[in-house]
Scaffold this motif. Structure first.
Motif, short mmCIF file in Angstrom:
data_model
loop_
_atom_site.label_atom_id
_atom_site.label_comp_id
_atom_site.label_asym_id
_atom_site.label_seq_id
_atom_site.Cartn_x
_atom_site.Cartn_y
_atom_site.Cartn_z
N PHE A 111 13.78 87.59 137.75
CA PHE A 111 14.60 86.63 138.49
C PHE A 111 13.79 85.66 139.36
O PHE A 111 14.32 85.13 140.35
CB PHE A 111 15.59 87.39 139.38
CG PHE A 111 16.56 88.23 138.58
CD1 PHE A 111 17.58 87.64 137.86
CD2 PHE A 111 16.43 89.61 138.55
CE1 PHE A 111 18.47 88.41 137.12
CE2 PHE A 111 17.32 90.39 137.82
CZ PHE A 111 18.34 89.78 137.11
N ASP B 79 15.40 83.34 142.42
CA ASP B 79 15.20 83.73 143.82
C ASP B 79 15.35 82.57 144.81
O ASP B 79 15.92 82.77 145.89
CB ASP B 79 13.82 84.38 143.99
CG ASP B 79 13.82 85.82 143.47
OD1 ASP B 79 14.91 86.43 143.42
OD2 ASP B 79 12.74 86.33 143.09
N LEU C 274 15.95 88.93 147.69
CA LEU C 274 16.54 90.04 146.95
C LEU C 274 15.48 90.92 146.31
O LEU C 274 15.67 92.14 146.17
CB LEU C 274 17.50 89.51 145.88
CG LEU C 274 18.77 88.82 146.40
CD1 LEU C 274 19.61 88.32 145.23
CD2 LEU C 274 19.59 89.77 147.25
N TYR D 17 22.14 91.04 141.78
CA TYR D 17 22.13 89.56 141.75
C TYR D 17 23.53 89.01 141.51
O TYR D 17 23.92 88.00 142.10
CB TYR D 17 21.15 89.07 140.67
CG TYR D 17 19.74 88.96 141.18
CD1 TYR D 17 19.24 87.76 141.68
CD2 TYR D 17 18.90 90.07 141.18
CE1 TYR D 17 17.93 87.67 142.15
CE2 TYR D 17 17.60 89.99 141.65
CZ TYR D 17 17.12 88.79 142.14
OH TYR D 17 15.83 88.70 142.61
N SER E 10 25.47 89.50 144.67
CA SER E 10 24.98 88.58 145.71
C SER E 10 25.56 87.19 145.55
O SER E 10 25.67 86.44 146.52
CB SER E 10 23.45 88.52 145.69
OG SER E 10 22.89 89.79 145.94
#
Length: 628
Positions: free
Chosen positions: A443, A447, A454, A474, A477
């Motif tokens: 990721f 990010d 994260l 993710y 989030s």
């Protein structure tokens, strides 16, 4: 025919080792590591470095083989040999270093996909490295024929040797009650397939490669197999694909994505077939082979056009993935090969050499299949989120902020802040992209859109030995649910299960019964059957989303639907595989029996109109009360 003596075999083995020393040493290293992992995998907290070393040693077999073949074709000094093997070793060290260790948060599959590509390149190099100079096409073909036959012979000998040894061990166990170490069976397989198979193979590699150019007799069996098996199959596949092409034109319907894979496989099969019959085409009585080969490559061009149409549609709709990039790359290579041989060129070395030339640069850099697919899917996700205003000014709006004090558990004061913004189909697309990135790239590209780090939060959770799906964090989030919406039935999928490390108490009960009920579209896949306790027949079955326990003593109903609603409410409609056993336990008591129902896992599809229990797995505890 006189059987070979032990002295002859030892001399042959010694000669092979002198000719291919690093190949055999590399195979030996792989075997030793394989045996070590077999013996001590469960005792090792981090087996990944050993596994990576095993893969690297296995890759060393074709790499060092290439070096030995090249050195054997010309007189070389010891210093030059040392330099060549040192370069090969440095390449392997670099490949080992590129493989992930358990210390990183996201062990994606990209390094291992790249490893597979390196393996393909190494084996392609084996096929043409001794014949880089112009010409020698007959020697090139005979050399690869010899390697192919030697591979088949090695596999045959290795297979019979392994089966023979295993049967001998089984006889010792059955006839003499000699306890056999259970890992020994796998270890013998590793030794035979890793060391014996490799050593046996290299011992039969032709010594004088230049002499292969003068061979003018070819295996008749190979011609018969190619002419009467491969060519008819190839003709059949081409006919099917051409009919499908005609269907596309008549109905003016876009080609299906699967056709690109079918065309690729048929094209590769055809090229291999043309390579196998190549020398027979030089004979006067087989003039038709040259005509068929030329016609095949011309017929391949329209199919390649369909391939590009099909893969273009998939990429246009869903972006570039590693698989789609490979199909495009394969299509480009097939186009080059088809055009090359359509112009009546006959240099068959062009096939493996051109593939290596394409594969090497496409494995590195910003133009590689890995970088392009990662960028494509990341941008596709960002564009979707921007379109629905979940991303504004480069940042996620209404981002779910995790309370760091709750780690390794992920807790937030408010979740699902963006849940009702995306249509179900778009929500599924977002979920699919994030899971793809999690499995292949990680990721790093995502990010920057989050205000919190994260990756560092997930590292804390992983360091605590808590298993967490990074993709789920993710997705949550972003303020979304980590669920797949079933568009046809407009339903959600839920899955709840207890912690597997929990021990289940059996005190105060006489009987324990395991059950597993699975349904698919209304069909009962596993029947919850009958069982006996003190000659009393009990029946457990699912009806109206409830479990019913019936017997001559009493009947009890367990309201699973009520339990499911409680779990949904408690866990905010999110799946959970870390539930305490007590939260999924139902206790019942009558005058005659005490019952405890322990649900281990619960899988449910829920729509606006109905709730469908797909799987219920658990344990049933019974205590029959004594008569007064």
């Amino acid at each position: 025919m006189k059987a070979p003596s032990l002295s002859y075999l030892s001399q042959k083995a010694k000669k092979s080792f002198i000719r291919f020393p690093m190949t055999i040493i590399s195979a030996s290293i792989a075997v030793v590591i394989g045996i070590y992992l077999t013996e001590y995998e469960s005792d090792n907290n981090n087996f990944l470095p050993y596994f990576n070393l095993l893969l690297t040693a296995a890759l060393g077999i074709p790499i060092y083989f290439c070096i030995s073949i090249l050195l054997g074709k010309k007189r070389t000094t010891n210093s030059l040999q040392l330099l060549a093997y040192s370069i090969g070793t440095l390449i392997l060290v670099g490949i080992y270093d590129s493989l992930p260790s358990s210390e990183i948060t996201n062990n994606t599959s990209v390094p291992y996909i790249r490893y597979v590509i390196f393996n393909i390149i190494a084996h392609l190099l084996v096929s043409f490295v001794p014949y880089l100079k112009k010409g020698n096409l007959n020697g090139f073909w005979n050399y690869n024929k010899a390697l192919f036959i030697r591979i088949l012979t090695s596999i045959l000998y290795s297979g019979f040797l392994y089966v023979g040894l295993i049967l001998a061990l089984a006889a010792l166990d059955l006839l003499f009650d000699i306890e056999i170490h259970k890992e020994l069976y796998l270890e013998i397989f590793i030794i035979i397939i890793g060391l014996f198979n490799t050593w046996f193979f290299v011992s039969g590699v032709p010594q004088d490669l230049d002499a292969l150019e003068d061979i003018s007799t070819y295996p008749k069996g190979l011609k018969i197999f190619t002419q009467f098996v491969l060519l008819p199959l190839l003709t059949l596949y081409l006919t099917i694909l051409y009919f499908y092409g005609g269907k596309i034109i008549i109905e003016w319907n876009w080609p299906r994505g699967i056709v690109s894979y079918m065309i690729s496989m048929v094209a590769v099969l055809g090229i291999l077939t043309m390579l196998l019959v190549y020398p027979f085409g030089k004979l006067k009585e087989n003039a038709w082979i040259k005509k068929f080969t030329h016609a095949y490559y011309i017929l391949l061009i329209p199919l390649i056009v369909i391939l590009f149409f099909a893969i273009h549609i998939r990429i246009n709709d869903y972006g570039v993935t590693i698989n789609r990039y490979i199909i495009v790359l394969l299509g480009i290579w097939l186009s080059i090969v088809a055009v090359f041989f359509s112009l009546r060129r006959t240099n068959i070395k062009f096939i493996p050499i051109s593939l290596v030339i394409i594969l090497i640069p496409m494995s590195f850099g910003p133009w590689s299949m890995f970088s392009v697919s990662e960028l494509s899917q990341s941008n596709r996700l960002k564009n979707i989120l921007k379109e629905y205003s979940i991303i504004e000014h480069g940042k996620v709006q209404n981002e779910v902020i995790w309370v760091t004090d709750s780690l390794p558990k992920f807790y937030a004061k408010e979740e699902f802040t963006n849940e009702n913004i995306l249509p179900d189909s778009i929500h599924n697309e977002v979920k699919s992209i994030i899971h793809y990135l999690d499995g292949h790239h990680g990721f790093k590209k995502l990010d920057p859109i989050f205000s919190q780090n994260l990756d560092s939060l997930l590292k804390v959770a992983h360091d605590s030995s808590r298993y967490i799906y990074d993709a789920e964090i993710y997705i949550r989030s972003l303020g979304l649910k980590n669920v797949h919406f079933y568009i046809d039935g407009d339903s959600e999928h839920f899955n709840y299960s207890i912690r597997r490390e929990n021990a289940i108490k059996v005190k105060d009960y006489d009987y324990l019964y395991d059950f597993d009920h699975y349904q698919f579209k209304g069909r009962h896949m596993v029947k919850i059957g009958n069982f006996l306790a003190d000659s009393i027949d009990f029946q457990l079955h699912l009806e109206n989303n409830s479990l019913d326990l019936q017997s001559s003593l009493d009947s009890i109903n367990f309201n699973i639907n009520s339990l499911f609603e409680d779990l949904k409410s408690k866990y905010d409609n999110q799946n959970n595989s870390d539930i305490a056993g007590s939260e999924m336990t139902i206790l019942k008591s009558t005058k005659t029996i005490n019952v405890k129902l322990q649900i281990l896992s619960l899988e449910v599809n829920e729509s606006k109109d109905s709730t469908f229990f797909r799987n219920i797995k658990g344990k049933l505890f019974l205590k029959i009360k004594p008569n007064d």
